[in-house]
Structure formats: structure tokens, C-alpha cells
Design an enzyme around this catalytic site. Structure first.
Site, PDB file in Angstrom:
ATOM      1  N   CYS A  29      -0.386  -2.787  -5.374  1.00  0.00           N
ATOM      2  CA  CYS A  29      -0.219  -4.224  -5.132  1.00  0.00           C
ATOM      3  C   CYS A  29      -0.907  -4.611  -3.817  1.00  0.00           C
ATOM      4  CB  CYS A  29       1.274  -4.564  -5.109  1.00  0.00           C
ATOM      5  SG  CYS A  29       1.626  -6.320  -5.045  1.00  0.00           S
ATOM      6  N   CYS A  30      -0.671  -3.830  -2.747  1.00  0.00           N
ATOM      7  CA  CYS A  30      -1.331  -4.097  -1.456  1.00  0.00           C
ATOM      8  C   CYS A  30      -2.842  -3.925  -1.574  1.00  0.00           C
ATOM      9  CB  CYS A  30      -0.803  -3.170  -0.365  1.00  0.00           C
ATOM     10  SG  CYS A  30       0.737  -3.691   0.398  1.00  0.00           S
TER      11      CYS A  30
ATOM     12  N   CYS B  90       5.070 -10.254   2.887  1.00  0.00           N
ATOM     13  CA  CYS B  90       5.336 -10.955   1.632  1.00  0.00           C
ATOM     14  C   CYS B  90       6.845 -11.069   1.394  1.00  0.00           C
ATOM     15  CB  CYS B  90       4.728 -10.185   0.473  1.00  0.00           C
ATOM     16  SG  CYS B  90       2.939 -10.053   0.562  1.00  0.00           S
TER      17      CYS B  90
ATOM     18  N   CYS C 200       8.636  -8.004  -0.104  1.00  0.00           N
ATOM     19  CA  CYS C 200       8.642  -6.731   0.643  1.00  0.00           C
ATOM     20  C   CYS C 200       9.129  -6.883   2.066  1.00  0.00           C
ATOM     21  CB  CYS C 200       7.241  -6.135   0.637  1.00  0.00           C
ATOM     22  SG  CYS C 200       6.634  -5.830  -1.031  1.00  0.00           S
TER      23      CYS C 200
ATOM     24  N   CYS D 296       0.691  -1.413   5.092  1.00  0.00           N
ATOM     25  CA  CYS D 296       0.030  -1.888   3.868  1.00  0.00           C
ATOM     26  C   CYS D 296      -1.293  -1.176   3.639  1.00  0.00           C
ATOM     27  CB  CYS D 296      -0.180  -3.391   3.916  1.00  0.00           C
ATOM     28  SG  CYS D 296      -1.134  -3.913   5.323  1.00  0.00           S
TER      29      CYS D 296
HETATM   30  S1  SF4 Z   1       3.423  -6.482   0.802  1.00  0.00           S
HETATM   31 FE1  SF4 Z   1       4.441  -6.261  -1.222  1.00  0.00          FE
HETATM   32  S2  SF4 Z   1       4.024  -8.117  -2.402  1.00  0.00           S
HETATM   33 FE2  SF4 Z   1       2.645  -8.084  -0.617  1.00  0.00          FE
HETATM   34  S3  SF4 Z   1       0.766  -7.215  -1.386  1.00  0.00           S
HETATM   35 FE3  SF4 Z   1       1.946  -5.495  -0.544  1.00  0.00          FE
HETATM   36  S4  SF4 Z   1       3.254  -4.681  -2.190  1.00  0.00           S
HETATM   37 FE4  SF4 Z   1       2.401  -6.688  -2.868  1.00  0.00          FE
END
Ligand code: SF4
Length: 241
Positions: A122-123, A205, A208, A231
Site C-alpha cells: 500500500c505504501c 494516513c 495507519c 513507510c
Molecule cells: S500509511 Fe497506511 S494507508 Fe497510507 S499508504 Fe501506507 S499502508 Fe497505505
């Protein structure tokens, strides 16, 4: 000598940091501006450190280029803060950069709640790929990392070899304590994210980021329940100084 990533060796970073070691943050920003000019960008998180960095940067380069990784998952308070910053520093070029995948497209391709099933991916999609794309035209980037923030940041220097993005990464605030950051914010009446007053010392985010109780590590509210602590933007890579 050249201060471009592709022309600097490990020892050049050591020599440069040794020359700059007694300088303060504004001197480092001046060096960055004079050396890289329009090829310098600040990857800004709009956290507390960012408020200090933006204010210092405004004294050196009013029209600095600022990049915010807009994952589509930030708190409303963060977006509101960005608007306040735009009003306070009207000449700054603030860009909100997004992934080429919308949240819906991400869900269709990788499944629901990727931040839970695979936060690294996701990151990668919403931050790292975006940063790589957006930083391509630049030679150097600024970051508000402080050494005391976490063990993974303890060896950060003013000038760093960023092997992940193949850029020079400049961190003018490495020596600042959290207390000094907040003293500066109060002294200069800078705007800041109101979530900091609600036990959110580090804000990312919505999915998270959790509040942190007094006595807990400031970054313990990020990716709770997961081994992940960064991240990936600032993860040291092999050979990096
Ligand atoms: S912090 Fe969480 S929601 Fe944001 S990009 Fe990374 S994994 Fe995805």
C-alpha cells in the site's frame, strides 16, 4: 566539486558533513538552495517538524517547491492545515501528488484494505512510487527527519546519500529536539495540525495512525499491530551513510 548524486562518492558525503557540522539549520537550507536551485524539492509531511522547516525555508527561498504525498487517506485536519500553509506562504509552490491508482482501482486490483493485508505494498503504491515519479526531475530533496525520532533515524546526517531514489537527501533539522520544535512553533505562532493536541505526535494516513498515550514512543501510533515502523521513504539502503 560537483554535489550531484551520480558524481559523489561515500567519502564526499563525509567530507561535506564534516565541513557543515557546526552550521545551523538555516545555513544548511542556504547551502541546499545555492547548490541545487530549482532542482531542489521539499518532501513535506505537514507534521510539526514541517511547520518549522517551511518557516525556515521561506526565509531562504520564498518560492520553494514543496511536495506532499497525497495518499487520498489523510485526515481532514491535514488537508485543512495545507490550506492554511498556502495562505501563510503564498509564493511557495505546493503540489499534492497522488498515486496513478485511485483507492477504488487499488481495491479492485489488490483487494480491500490493502493497508491491513499488505501495508508495504500500500505504501509502495500510494507513497514510494509517487515520490519516485515526482522526484525524477530533481537532484536533491529536503526532509525534516530528526535523529531522536527513532533508532532508524539516529545516524542521519545533514547531507545523505539516498540510494533508493538516487538523489542527495538533505536533512537540516537532525539536531532539533521535539521540545525545540514546539518552542519554535509557539514563538512564531505557526499553524500546526490540531491532532497533535489530541495525542497524535506523528500523523500519517487515517488507517495507519492511532493516538499515543503519554510515555509511549512517539511513532508507536503508526502501523499499530504491525512490525512496520517506516513507510520506506527513509529506510536506509545498503551503503547509505
Ligand atoms: S500509511 Fe497506511 S494507508 Fe497510507 S499508504 Fe501506507 S499502508 Fe497505505
Amino acid at each position: 566539486m560537483s554535489y550531484l548524486y551520480k558524481e559523489m562518492q561515500n567519502e564526499d558525503y563525509a567530507i561535506l558533513n564534516s565541513k557543515l557540522k557546526s552550521r545551523d539549520s538555516i545555513d544548511i537550507l542556504r547551502f541546499a538552495h545555492e547548490t541545487y536551485g530549482k532542482n531542489l524539492v521539499y518532501a513535506c509531511s505537514f507534521g510539526a517538524e514541517a511547520m518549522v522547516m517551511l518557516d525556515l525555508l521561506s526565509k531562504v527561498q520564498k518560492d520553494a517547491q514543496i511536495l506532499f504525498l497525497d495518499t487520498d487517506f489523510h485526515f481532514k485536519e491535514t488537508y485543512d492545515l495545507i490550506e492554511k500553509v498556502k495562505q501563510r506562504y503564498p509564493h511557495m509552490k505546493i503540489k499534492l501528488a497522488k498515486s496513478s491508482l485511485t483507492p477504488e482501482e487499488q481495491e479492485n486490483q489488490f483487494g480491500a484494505k490493502l493497508w491491513l493485508t499488505n501495508p508495504d505494498q500500500c505504501c509502495q503504491i500510494r507513497k514510494l512510487d509517487v515520490l519516485e515519479r515526482e522526484m525524477a526531475p530533481f537532484d536533491a530533496w529536503l526532509s525534516g527527519l530528526r535523529r531522536e525520532q527513532s533508532p532508524t533515524r539516529a545516524n542521519t546526517e545533514f547531507i545523505n546519500q539516498d540510494n533508493r531514489f538516487k538523489k542527495v537527501k538533505i536533512c537540516p533539522l537532525i539536531h532539533w529536539t521535539e521540545e525545540e520544535i514546539w518552542m519554535y512553533i509557539e514563538l512564531h505562532r505557526l499553524p500546526y495540525n490540531p491532532l497533535h493536541d489530541q495525542h497524535y505526535p506523528s500523523i500519517g494516513c487515517t488507517y495507519c495512525t492511532k493516538p499515543v498515550m503519554p510515555g509511549q514512543d512517539n511513532r508507536s501510533g503508526r502501523w499499530q499491530g504491525n512490525q512496520k515502523t517506516e513507510c520506506g521513504l527513509h529506510a536506509p539502503t545498503k551503503g547509505e551513510k
